[in-house]
Design an enzyme around this catalytic site. Structure first.
Site, PDB file in Angstrom:
ATOM      1  N   HIS A   1       4.019  10.510   4.233  1.00 46.38           N
ATOM      2  CA  HIS A   1       2.703   9.935   4.472  1.00 46.38           C
ATOM      3  C   HIS A   1       1.965  10.689   5.567  1.00 46.38           C
ATOM      4  O   HIS A   1       2.546  11.106   6.557  1.00 46.38           O
ATOM      5  CB  HIS A   1       2.878   8.462   4.896  1.00 46.38           C
ATOM      6  CG  HIS A   1       1.621   7.647   4.841  1.00 46.38           C
ATOM      7  ND1 HIS A   1       1.453   6.514   5.595  1.00 46.38           N
ATOM      8  CD2 HIS A   1       0.481   7.791   4.123  1.00 46.38           C
ATOM      9  CE1 HIS A   1       0.266   5.982   5.333  1.00 46.38           C
ATOM     10  NE2 HIS A   1      -0.349   6.753   4.455  1.00 46.38           N
TER      11      HIS A   1
ATOM     12  N   HIS B   1       3.617   7.452  15.169  1.00 45.83           N
ATOM     13  CA  HIS B   1       3.114   8.482  14.264  1.00 45.83           C
ATOM     14  C   HIS B   1       1.592   8.402  14.316  1.00 45.83           C
ATOM     15  O   HIS B   1       0.992   7.462  13.816  1.00 45.83           O
ATOM     16  CB  HIS B   1       3.648   8.261  12.845  1.00 45.83           C
ATOM     17  CG  HIS B   1       5.142   8.325  12.780  1.00 45.83           C
ATOM     18  ND1 HIS B   1       5.900   7.485  11.995  1.00 45.83           N
ATOM     19  CD2 HIS B   1       6.023   9.126  13.427  1.00 45.83           C
ATOM     20  CE1 HIS B   1       7.184   7.769  12.146  1.00 45.83           C
ATOM     21  NE2 HIS B   1       7.283   8.756  13.013  1.00 45.83           N
TER      22      HIS B   1
END
Length: 438
Positions: free
Chosen positions: A336, A366
């Site tokens: 992702h 992230h």
């Protein structure tokens, strides 16, 4: 410490509650909010969580009937900040994948550290003065707050205990919040945290609005976090004269004042602006049952929405125990790159996409558009596993604070805490090329 088993709660989310301490029956006025004289000689005080003119569906306020008005205190003075910060420029921007080992709980031999003193800011963005942004903190403490309370003028706290049960006394009553439960203390609400063992956990602070339940859309009327499972404390008061310290978080800074009585002297209250808790085991999981991996938004417990439809200031998302049954599908989370920031914590167990390295009491971040996904061992295992129905995440509870803000790491989060895992990136290095041209 209070007997947790004797605490009583009111059930529902966003309800118009009314509660009286049994020691003061009929303390709530009948048919009005602010009588000339309140029962028992109480003072009427309104706590507003929204502007007076906010649409009724969004309007939040509660009337408190208390022994002394909360204005009865000394002058506020600056208090040492510790590791609490809203300075998003004190550490250099870092787009790398970040992971932290479990945050250290203070050694009692080195001194007492309570909930407020043990709050440390890991990352965040925005400005609490313009009421736009978020902050992510951790708390690590080895002592109760005693005759001290805390309130946040800048926004709401969503508290996620990871180790140790918190007994939280508020102006509305008391609640026990254990690991695998969460609580929300909304803007301006005074609270004090008592512990029976060294404790650790996570705090999501939002400067915009308040948390709500996500809309269910085609899911229908039921599912995810059901409103009846949210619990609000019932009225409880103490009439106690003492030297009491009140700590305020205001414009990102801490201040303190003193008063000669306990602030938890509310004998009755009514309204829809109140603290609440929720047991994550009550989450009704919805998942893909044919093929593909559903987006993690399907696991949203609470959301704080921005002014853009469908875009969150922050979502609180969990990854609970569930069945995985998809056919011809890579079942763990997919690789992702996201226009949102993803801060993850682990309450217990092992997270399915990274069973090694990501530990309970630690965290990952992230950042926007930074690639992330399963480590090499997870990818190889799931790519070759027999696709039969199987349980996922039993004995585990991971969660995510997801935000549309690009979060900056504080100096404490990037350096001072000394818990950054410098080898985190190595978990993806064994990933191999499997491409074969025809």
């Amino acid at each position: 410490m209070a007997d947790y088993g004797k605490l009583k709660y009111l059930s529902g989310f966003g309800n118009e509650f009314a509660s009286e301490d049994p020691r003061c029956p009929n303390a709530l006025p009948k048919g009005q909010n602010n009588p000339q004289k309140c029962a028992y000689g109480l003072y009427a005080e309104q706590l507003s969580g929204t502007a007076f003119t906010a649409p009724r569906v969004h309007n939040k306020r509660t009337w408190l009937y208390r022994i002394r008005p909360s204005v009865l205190h000394g002058k506020f003075k600056p208090l040492h900040q510790g590791n609490l910060s809203h300075n998003w420029d004190e550490w250099h921007p870092d787009p790398n994948q970040m992971r932290w080992h479990p945050f250290a709980i203070p050694d009692p031999s080195l001194g007492r550290v309570d909930f407020v003193e043990g709050m440390s800011t890991v990352c965040g963005a925005g400005d609490c003065r313009s009421r736009n942004g978020i902050a992510v903190h951790v708390f690590t403490c080895n002592a109760s707050m005693g005759d001290k309370c805390f309130y946040n003028s800048d926004g709401d706290f969503l508290i996620v205990p990871q180790k140790g049960t918190l007994l939280i006394t508020t102006e509305f009553g008391r609640m026990a919040v254990a690991p695998n439960e969460i609580c929300v203390i909304q803007q301006g609400m005074r609270f004090s945290v008592e512990i029976s063992e060294a404790s650790r956990g996570y705090v999501l602070e939002v400067f915009n609005g308040h948390f709500t339940l996500p809309d269910l859309g085609p899911i229908g009327a039921n599912g995810l976090a059901n409103p009846r499972d949210f619990l609000t404390p019932s009225a409880w008061y103490e009439d106690r004269s003492c030297e009491y310290t009140v700590v305020s978080k205001y414009q990102g800074k801490l201040f303190y004042t003193q008063q000669e009585h306990s602030p938890f002297d509310v004998a009755a209250w009514h309204g829809n602006y109140c603290p609440y808790k929720y047991d994550l085991d009550n989450f009704m999981v919805i998942n893909a049952v044919a093929f593909d991996h559903a987006d993690p938004s399907i696991f949203t417990v609470l959301t704080c929405q921005s002014n853009k439809p469908g875009v969150a200031v922050a979502d609180f998302v969990i990854f609970p125990p569930r069945w995985s049954v998809q056919d011809h599908t890579f079942r763990p989370p997919y690789y992702h790159r996201n226009c949102m920031s993803e801060f993850m914590g682990l309450i217990k167990g092992k997270y399915e996409a990274k069973e090694e390295g990501f530990q309970a009491g630690g965290a990952t971040l992230h950042s926007m558009m930074t690639p992330h996904g399963p480590d090499a061992a997870c990818f190889e295992g799931a790519s070759n596993a027999e696709l039969k129905p199987q349980r996922v995440a039993d004995g585990t509870m991971a969660f995510m604070f997801e935000s549309s803000f690009s979060m900056a790491i504080t100096k404490w989060g990037g350096l001072t805490c000394q818990k950054v895992d410098e080898k985190y990136k190595e978990c993806w290095e064994p990933l191999q090329k499997h491409f074969k041209s025809s």
